[in-house]
Design an enzyme around this catalytic site. Structure first.
Site, PDB file in Angstrom:
ATOM      1  N   ILE A   1       0.819  -1.220   0.000  1.00 28.88           N
ATOM      2  CA  ILE A   1       0.000   0.000   0.000  1.00 28.88           C
ATOM      3  C   ILE A   1       0.848   1.264   0.000  1.00 28.88           C
ATOM      4  O   ILE A   1       0.319   2.366  -0.091  1.00 28.88           O
ATOM      5  CB  ILE A   1      -0.973   0.026   1.204  1.00 28.88           C
TER       6      ILE A   1
ATOM      7  N   GLY B   1       8.407   3.771   0.304  1.00 30.39           N
ATOM      8  CA  GLY B   1       9.175   4.943   0.680  1.00 30.39           C
ATOM      9  C   GLY B   1      10.659   4.679   0.604  1.00 30.39           C
ATOM     10  O   GLY B   1      11.109   3.598   0.206  1.00 30.39           O
TER      11      GLY B   1
ATOM     12  N   THR C   1      12.672   4.395   3.066  1.00 32.90           N
ATOM     13  CA  THR C   1      13.174   3.554   4.146  1.00 32.90           C
ATOM     14  C   THR C   1      12.551   2.171   4.167  1.00 32.90           C
ATOM     15  O   THR C   1      12.954   1.331   4.975  1.00 32.90           O
ATOM     16  CB  THR C   1      12.912   4.227   5.507  1.00 32.90           C
TER      17      THR C   1
ATOM     18  N   THR D   1       8.972  -0.594   2.745  1.00 32.36           N
ATOM     19  CA  THR D   1       7.729  -0.866   2.040  1.00 32.36           C
ATOM     20  C   THR D   1       6.619  -1.095   3.057  1.00 32.36           C
ATOM     21  O   THR D   1       6.840  -1.762   4.068  1.00 32.36           O
ATOM     22  CB  THR D   1       7.873  -2.111   1.149  1.00 32.36           C
ATOM     23  N   VAL D   2       5.429  -0.547   2.775  1.00 30.14           N
ATOM     24  CA  VAL D   2       4.287  -0.713   3.672  1.00 30.14           C
ATOM     25  C   VAL D   2       3.286  -1.659   3.021  1.00 30.14           C
ATOM     26  O   VAL D   2       2.917  -1.486   1.857  1.00 30.14           O
ATOM     27  CB  VAL D   2       3.611   0.639   3.989  1.00 30.14           C
TER      28      VAL D   2
ATOM     29  N   LYS E   1       5.149  -2.158   8.155  1.00 27.97           N
ATOM     30  CA  LYS E   1       6.232  -1.455   7.465  1.00 27.97           C
ATOM     31  C   LYS E   1       7.503  -2.280   7.575  1.00 27.97           C
ATOM     32  O   LYS E   1       7.982  -2.569   8.681  1.00 27.97           O
ATOM     33  CB  LYS E   1       6.460  -0.065   8.045  1.00 27.97           C
TER      34      LYS E   1
ATOM     35  N   ASP F   1      10.797  13.041  10.397  1.00 25.52           N
ATOM     36  CA  ASP F   1      10.366  12.967   8.991  1.00 25.52           C
ATOM     37  C   ASP F   1       8.902  13.368   8.870  1.00 25.52           C
ATOM     38  O   ASP F   1       8.131  12.724   8.166  1.00 25.52           O
ATOM     39  CB  ASP F   1      10.578  11.562   8.437  1.00 25.52           C
TER      40      ASP F   1
END
Length: 352
Positions: free
Chosen positions: A19, A22, A24, A26-27, A42, A137
């Protein structure tokens, strides 16, 4: 690093689909196999050569984030490791991010909406900072609006403790340059809660002026943050009072900045002015950030309505319930239905 495939079982959670992606990690959306609840997962990959250090840091920060308990913060419920990767299990927020809203919403964001958003995020930051966490962030992608219209700040699972170095020994820094406080990219500097307040100021600037304060190359953006060259004389519908608060949030030197989330809440006060501020004229030729086109999907329309209702004052909350203020469109529909009902009844009567 090879991404983890959907369907993989991580601890007690089975991954369903991606979904978000990023810098840092993957979600994924996932399902707890015992409870049947839907969650977000995450997955983060340690840097080459820093595996043990990064895993220890991720675990330490996940423990700190899991202790945060506030309706405005996405809750972290679990941590685990899968091969070289680490992952955190979080509350799944079904809705949209502020970033998505801004990309698809063409109308100016009212001042009252900006102030209410600042208050909500400031309350979340107050809780995190009291626990010794700095987000590092904060950006529109990490501000989520669920389908009930509630705002939640996400990704505290990647936060750092207050006072830790901004830049690692490898010269890498964490954060998104467009929203990052200048000290977050300064070797030898330590990061404290004032860095989050700077990022919140950049978000407010983007809402107020319909553009980011700095663009260009990475070096140009970082230089802009360091010297504080943002334009505050651009066209805006916001009052000079709010512009002044944004300017103070974005002060390059932490000592000149708003010092705490509590101080920001005091500056914002409990009321917002209903007087429409005079727009300032801009001599800048810098084009505004593109806002995209409005989607016609039913889901986005409902989310937009929830967001606007929650932050733009179309309903009021009271201890004994919620009073909904109807919009002009809703009133037209009601009168049209009433007129149609009367017309049908009259036609039936005349036909007798």
């Amino acid at each position: 690093m090879t991404p983890i495939e959907p369907g993989t079982l991580l601890g007690r959670v089975r991954l369903r689909h991606v979904i978000g992606q990023g810098s840092t990690g993957t979600v994924y959306e996932g399902t707890h196999i015992h409870l049947g609840t839907e969650v977000a997962v995450k997955v983060m990959y340690p840097r080459p050569g820093h595996g043990v250090d990064d895993r220890n840091r991720f675990l330490r920060e996940a423990r700190m984030a899991a202790r945060l308990s506030d309706p405005s913060i996405v809750h972290v419920s679990d941590y685990g490791e899968h091969g070289d990767a680490c992952y955190v299990v979080m509350e799944l927020v079904r809705g949209m991010s502020l970033e998505q809203f801004l990309e698809q919403h063409r109308d100016p964001v009212p001042e009252v909406t900006i102030i209410k958003l600042l208050r909500r995020v400031a309350r979340a930051l107050r809780v995190a900072h009291a626990a010794g966490l700095v987000h590092r962030d904060l950006k529109p992608a990490n501000i989520l609006i669920d389908r009930a219209g509630s705002l939640k700040v996400a990704d505290f699972g990647l936060a750092r403790g207050s006072g830790q170095p901004a830049v690692g020994p490898d010269g890498l820094f964490n954060g998104t340059p467009a929203y990052m406080a200048p000290e977050c990219a300064t070797v030898g500097a330590a990061v404290d809660p004032r860095a989050d307040l700077y990022s919140l100021g950049v978000i407010a600037y983007e809402l107020a002026f319909d553009r980011l304060p700095y663009d260009g190359t990475l070096e140009q953006v970082l230089t802009g943050h360091r010297v504080g060259s943002a334009r505050f004389d651009l066209t805006t519908e916001c009052s000079q009072r709010l512009v002044g608060i944004i300017r103070k949030l974005m002060a390059p030197h932490p000592q000149a900045r708003v010092q705490s989330a509590e101080q920001l809440l005091q500056m914002l006060g409990t009321r917002t002015s209903s007087r429409p501020p005079a727009a300032e004229q801009s001599s800048s030729s810098h084009p505004p950030r593109g806002m995209g086109t409005r989607t016609s999907s039913e889901d986005f329309s409902s989310l937009t309505r929830f967001f606007e209702d929650r932050f733009s004052g179309r309903f009021s909350e009271h201890p004994d319930g919620r009073v909904v203020h109807s919009t002009m469109r809703e009133r037209v529909v009601v009168w049209a239905l009433l007129a149609a009902t009367v017309g049908i009844a009259l036609a039936g009567y005349l036909a007798l």
